[in-house]
Motif scaffolding. Structure first.
Motif, PDB file in Angstrom:
ATOM      1  N   THR B  37       0.826  -1.208   0.000  1.00  0.00           N
ATOM      2  CA  THR B  37       0.000   0.000   0.000  1.00  0.00           C
ATOM      3  C   THR B  37       0.857   1.254   0.000  1.00  0.00           C
ATOM      4  OG1 THR B  37      -0.160  -0.250   2.372  1.00  0.00           O
ATOM      5  CG2 THR B  37      -2.052  -0.938   1.107  1.00  0.00           C
ATOM      6  N   SER B  38       2.020   1.189   0.669  1.00  0.00           N
ATOM      7  CA  SER B  38       2.825   2.402   0.718  1.00  0.00           C
ATOM      8  C   SER B  38       3.421   2.724  -0.653  1.00  0.00           C
ATOM      9  CB  SER B  38       3.907   2.294   1.784  1.00  0.00           C
ATOM     10  OG  SER B  38       4.759   1.244   1.506  1.00  0.00           O
ATOM     11  N   VAL B  39       3.719   1.670  -1.451  1.00  0.00           N
ATOM     12  CA  VAL B  39       4.185   1.937  -2.822  1.00  0.00           C
ATOM     13  C   VAL B  39       3.077   2.651  -3.597  1.00  0.00           C
ATOM     14  CG1 VAL B  39       4.800   0.870  -5.019  1.00  0.00           C
ATOM     15  CG2 VAL B  39       5.846   0.064  -2.918  1.00  0.00           C
ATOM     16  N   GLY B  40       1.834   2.174  -3.445  1.00  0.00           N
ATOM     17  CA  GLY B  40       0.711   2.814  -4.140  1.00  0.00           C
ATOM     18  C   GLY B  40       0.581   4.279  -3.772  1.00  0.00           C
ATOM     19  N   LEU B  41       0.613   4.551  -2.461  1.00  0.00           N
ATOM     20  CA  LEU B  41       0.464   5.939  -2.022  1.00  0.00           C
ATOM     21  C   LEU B  41       1.644   6.785  -2.496  1.00  0.00           C
ATOM     22  CD1 LEU B  41      -1.226   7.916  -0.408  1.00  0.00           C
ATOM     23  CD2 LEU B  41       0.168   7.404   1.558  1.00  0.00           C
ATOM     24  N   GLY B  42       2.848   6.209  -2.410  1.00  0.00           N
ATOM     25  CA  GLY B  42       4.039   6.948  -2.834  1.00  0.00           C
ATOM     26  C   GLY B  42       3.951   7.359  -4.292  1.00  0.00           C
TER      27      GLY B  42
END
Lengths: 216, 205
Positions: B37-42
């Motif tokens: 999820t953090s890759v998506g948000l990034g």
């Protein structure tokens, strides 16, 4: 509303709105809101105090306004309405600071503007002001602002005291004379990473005193 | 060219949004539980920054700054709209986020599904407004510089959130003191990462 049902202005419940957020339900250390702009202004006490005051004012007044308007704001565009209210308040605060406290406003630079996207404000508006009457909303706003301010001031106190040996710009350590024993200021405290670590330590202390806050 | 590269490297490593200015901390702490999820948000943050910083740069240069309205005619030379900065910037950001969301949904449903829930959240991410305000403060000369600054800030934020997410995934198996678990240890790790990033300080190409 008949007089016997009417709540006194400072009833138990209303006082709780205020005091809870200073400790048990602190916006920064428990609700994890508003860290964004909180830490960068804590190198010295003075900007931290000004920042805490500005956030409290913006928070209290926009809570009051949004709560007064809550029955007229269409649900679908509520975010943009809230942003407009907040942005107006922040512009007022920013212009006031520029007019009366220019030095501090210089030090705070972009962080006054960033109050707009401070999640505490959006968070309290969404969670509280949209569902409550103006007076409790005002108290809630002041409480959340004060809770935020307390953390800011604790962090700023330690960073200024240990980092530059002053309190509110007054060279207290120099007056006591500890430098003559070979004491040196910890330059690390002034750098950004230490703000994070100090907040981490505050959370540690708070949670070990108040066990129910511990995360699984 | 060298100047651009300098801005780029500086905005990623030295003036990192998270580690040097604590911007975007709210979503940084809330969404960094898993790497995916953090890759998506990034990626969504990079995306929005690359668009909003140059747009806000143009608005600042041709509308808001003192004397910027001179292209309308001599009588506008004294107009100073800079007090409207916050209001306009936040409106542009909210509108751009909405627009980006619609465009991505239309042309790349796959990307939309992976970014989906994060895009609207970004409108109130302090890193986005922060980048625009820093852009204004640093007085970049042309739109390319603003663009490069936006991209660099976004990539810096991306690195920070993916890094912390990876560490948090591992830390679940360690024995952290109970009161520090969760939020407390995340703060301290972020502090340590920030110390590591300070090694980049003073880099100049």
């Amino acid at each position: 509303m008949s007089s016997k049902e009417k709540e006194p202005l400072f009833s138990e419940k209303n006082r709780k709105l205020f005091t809870d957020q200073l400790g048990r339900n602190n916006p920064v250390t428990v609700q994890v809101l508003g860290i964004c702009s909180a830490l960068a202004v804590t190198v010295k006490l003075e900007p931290a105090l000004v920042m805490a005051l500005s956030v409290t004012i913006v928070l209290a007044v926009s809570n009051l306004i949004v709560s007064a308007l809550r029955n007229y704001i269409p649900d679908r565009i509520r975010i943009i309405v809230q942003l407009v209210v907040i942005a107006t308040m922040v512009i007022l605060v920013d212009q006031t600071l520029k007019a009366y406290a220019f030095d501090v406003s210089r030090q705070l630079s972009v962080f006054v503007g960033l109050i707009i996207t401070n999640c505490i404000i959006m968070g309290r508006l969404e969670a509280f002001a949209m569902a409550n009457k103006p007076w409790p909303a005002l108290l809630d706003g002041i409480g959340a602002g004060a809770g935020y301010g307390i953390i800011l001031i604790i962090v700023a106190f330690f960073r200024e005291f240990l980092g530059s040996g002053t309190i509110m710009g007054y060279p207290i350590l120099e007056k006591i004379g500890v430098y003559s024993f070979g004491y040196e200021d910890n330059g690390m405290m002034i750098l950004p990473p230490m703000a994070l670590i100090v907040v981490g330590l505050i959370i540690w202390v708070q949670r070990s005193r108040n066990r129910e806050l511990i995360e699984k | 060219m060298e100047n651009l590269l300098n801005i780029f490297i500086k905005s990623i490593f030295v003036d990192n949004m998270v580690f040097a200015f604590f911007l975007g901390m709210c979503s940084y702490l809330a969404v960094s539980k898993t790497v995916k999820t953090s890759v998506g948000l990034g990626i969504a943050v990079i995306f929005v920054l690359v668009i909003t910083v140059p747009v806000n740069f143009l608005i600042e240069k041709y509308i808001l700054r003192k004397g910027a309205l001179i292209w309308l005619g001599e009588s506008f030379a004294d107009v100073d709209l800079s007090f409207l900065t916050f209001m306009i910037f936040i409106a542009v950001i909210a509108a751009m986020v909405q627009l980006v969301e619609m465009i991505v949904e239309k042309f790349s449903p796959a990307l939309y599904n992976s970014l989906g829930i994060f895009l609207p959240l970004i409108a109130v991410n302090c890193a986005i407004l922060g980048a625009s305000l820093f852009m204004q403060e640093r007085e970049f000369l042309n739109i390319t510089e603003a663009l490069v600054f936006g991209a660099g800030s976004g990539i810096g934020w991306f690195l920070a959130i993916v890094g912390i997410a990876a560490i948090r995934e591992k830390i679940r198996y360690s024995n952290v003191p109970a009161p520090l678990r969760g939020l407390g240890i995340t703060f301290i790790i972020t502090g340590l990462m920030a110390i590591a990033f300070m090694g980049f300080m003073g880099i100049k190409l």
